[in-house]
Every structure is written in structure tokens, then in C-alpha cells.
Scaffold this active site. Structure first.
Site, short mmCIF file in Angstrom:
data_model
loop_
_atom_site.label_atom_id
_atom_site.label_comp_id
_atom_site.label_asym_id
_atom_site.label_seq_id
_atom_site.Cartn_x
_atom_site.Cartn_y
_atom_site.Cartn_z
N SER A 132 0.85 -1.19 0.00
CA SER A 132 0.00 0.00 0.00
C SER A 132 0.88 1.23 0.00
CB SER A 132 -0.89 0.01 1.25
OG SER A 132 -1.52 1.26 1.42
N LYS A 136 1.96 -2.84 6.52
CA LYS A 136 2.38 -2.83 5.12
C LYS A 136 3.82 -2.34 4.97
CE LYS A 136 -1.31 -4.45 3.09
NZ LYS A 136 -1.30 -5.71 2.33
#
Length: 244
Positions: free
Chosen positions: A141, A170
Site C-alpha cells: 500500500s 504494510k
């Protein structure tokens, strides 16, 4: 089949589109991983009806018995894996409250998004080693970018979907990708992380300003189909490199 693919978290959203698009390519067979097998079978049937080479398989990245069973099944059937797309993820930040702390949300998020991804990769590296051209794609992301948050400017998406537990998971996933690239990138493997962008899925509550999953999946599909000259060790979106 010349390319055997496993996509985790593929019964809906971006994972489903990745599985669908890859399964419709010639010489690609996709194992559609789903924690709920019935939902996975429903998704696989929809893809099969439009000509995709796909089959559903029960896969829970937080359950090592599940991972082992999938690995044994693919090994028995094809002896190898060519492409691993680590897509399964959860978003718990909206549940943070006085009763459910950010610390607990972070721990629970990491269990799937990071530790689960690590266990998934570790389980399938032995099968990837048997591939002519192993490829690993970690669906990350833009929220993983430390540069982004160090230069934070509020926007529609960042203000509405500020998710620190998810972002931390992430960012750690990107480090996991780099770990594998250090080990295998110099051996011809293609190991990359990508940001699909703001997408109309359950994660975004199908926000009207989000883009369609069909388009968001394309960057992961590109990385999953790289040839010998393709990049490795990158963090990218459809526009190119993302600052770490």
C-alpha cells in the site's frame, strides 16, 4: 501448464481480479486462495464461466496447517509453484476504541498482513525454487511509505482512511519483500511489492471516489508476469516507483 500461480485472499476485491486476469492468460493456472472455501468456490466458478483456468483452495495465512495442506496439494499436482501473490490482508483500524486499543489492533493486523505473509512465503519458497522463473508479488500500500508520512499532507483519502495499524503492517511487509529479494533476487527471481491504489472494495466501503478493482489489479498482474529482464526489489504503483 507453464505457470502455476497461487493468490491469497482471492475470493473478493483486488485478489479476485488478480486471479481472474491471470487465469485468463494463456499458460497460466491459478489457485484461488480463500479462507472460506465456499466463498472461494463461488468466486472460482464465476471465473471459470468466462474461461479462466482457476480452482479454489482453502487458504488461511494465519493457520500453518492450512498453509501446509495447500503446499502439499500443489506439490502433488504440479511439483512446483511459479508465481506467489501475497494479497490476503485485513483492516482493523476502524474498530479502534477505548475497549480495543491501537496496540491490540496493530498486533492483530500484523498476524495476517505481515506474519501471515511471512509464513505463506516461507511455506512456498521450496516450490518456487523448482520454477524456471520464480516470481513473488507482495500486495502492499502507498500507506507503507515512510516518505509519504514524513511529508504528510491531508487529502480526501488520507483524512478519511487514516489507518496506522494497517500502514505499519504494510511497511513491514515491504521489508519482508526486501528480505526475500536479498536472498533470491540475484538468482533470477522477480520479487516486488506494489500499491494497487485507492480501490472500490470492502476495505474502502466501496467509496465513490475509489477506482475499480479491475484497474487496481493490473500492477500486481504485471509483476506476476515479468520475464527474465523484469525488475526486482521494487515498490511500485501504476505510475512507477514509490518512495520508501
Amino acid at each position: 501448464m507453464s505457470n502455476i500461480v497461487l493468490v491469497s485472499g482471492a475470493n473478493q476485491g483486488i485478489g479476485y481480479e488478480i486471479a481472474k486476469q491471470l487465469s485468463q492468460m494463456s499458460d497460466y493456472h491459478v489457485f484461488l486462495g480463500s479462507r472460506d472455501l465456499d466463498k472461494g468456490k463461488t468466486a472460482a466458478t464465476q471465473i471459470q464461466e468466462i474461461g479462466g483456468s482457476v480452482e479454489a483452495i482453502q487458504l488461511d495465512v494465519t493457520d500453518r496447517k492450512s498453509l501446509s495442506a495447500v503446499r502439499q496439494y500443489i506439490e502433488t499436482k504440479f511439483e512446483r509453484l511459479d508465481v506467489l501473490v501475497s494479497n490476503a490482508a485485513i483492516l482493523l483500524d476502524p474498530k479502534v476504541s477505548p475497549e480495543y486499543s491501537l496496540g491490540q489492533a496493530t498486533q492483530d493486523t500484523f498476524a495476517t498482513n505481515t506474519s501471515g505473509a511471512a509464513d505463506l512465503a516461507g511455506e512456498f519458497v521450496p516450490l518456487l525454487k523448482r520454477s524456471r522463473l520464480p516470481r513473488m508479488v507482495f500486495v502492499s500500500s502507498g500507506y507503507a511509505s515512510l516518505h509519504f508520512f514524513a511529508n504528510f499532507t491531508p487529502s480526501y483519502t488520507t483524512a478519511k482512511f487514516f489507518t496506522p495499524a494497517y500502514a505499519c503492517s504494510k511497511a513491514a511487509l515491504n521489508m519482508l519483500m526486501l528480505h526475500y529479494n536479498v536472498q533470491y533476487g540475484n538468482k533470477g527471481w522477480k520479487i516486488n511489492a506494489c500499491c494497487p491504489g485507492f480501490t472500490k472494495t470492502n476495505f474502502s466501503n466501496h467509496d465513490e471516489q475509489a477506482g475499480p478493482a479491475q484497474e487496481s489489479a493490473q500492477i500486481a498482474v504485471k509483476l506476476a508476469t515479468l520475464n527474465e529482464d523484469g525488475e526486482t526489489g521494487t515498490f511500485v504503483n501504476t505510475k512507477g516507483q514509490i518512495a520508501w
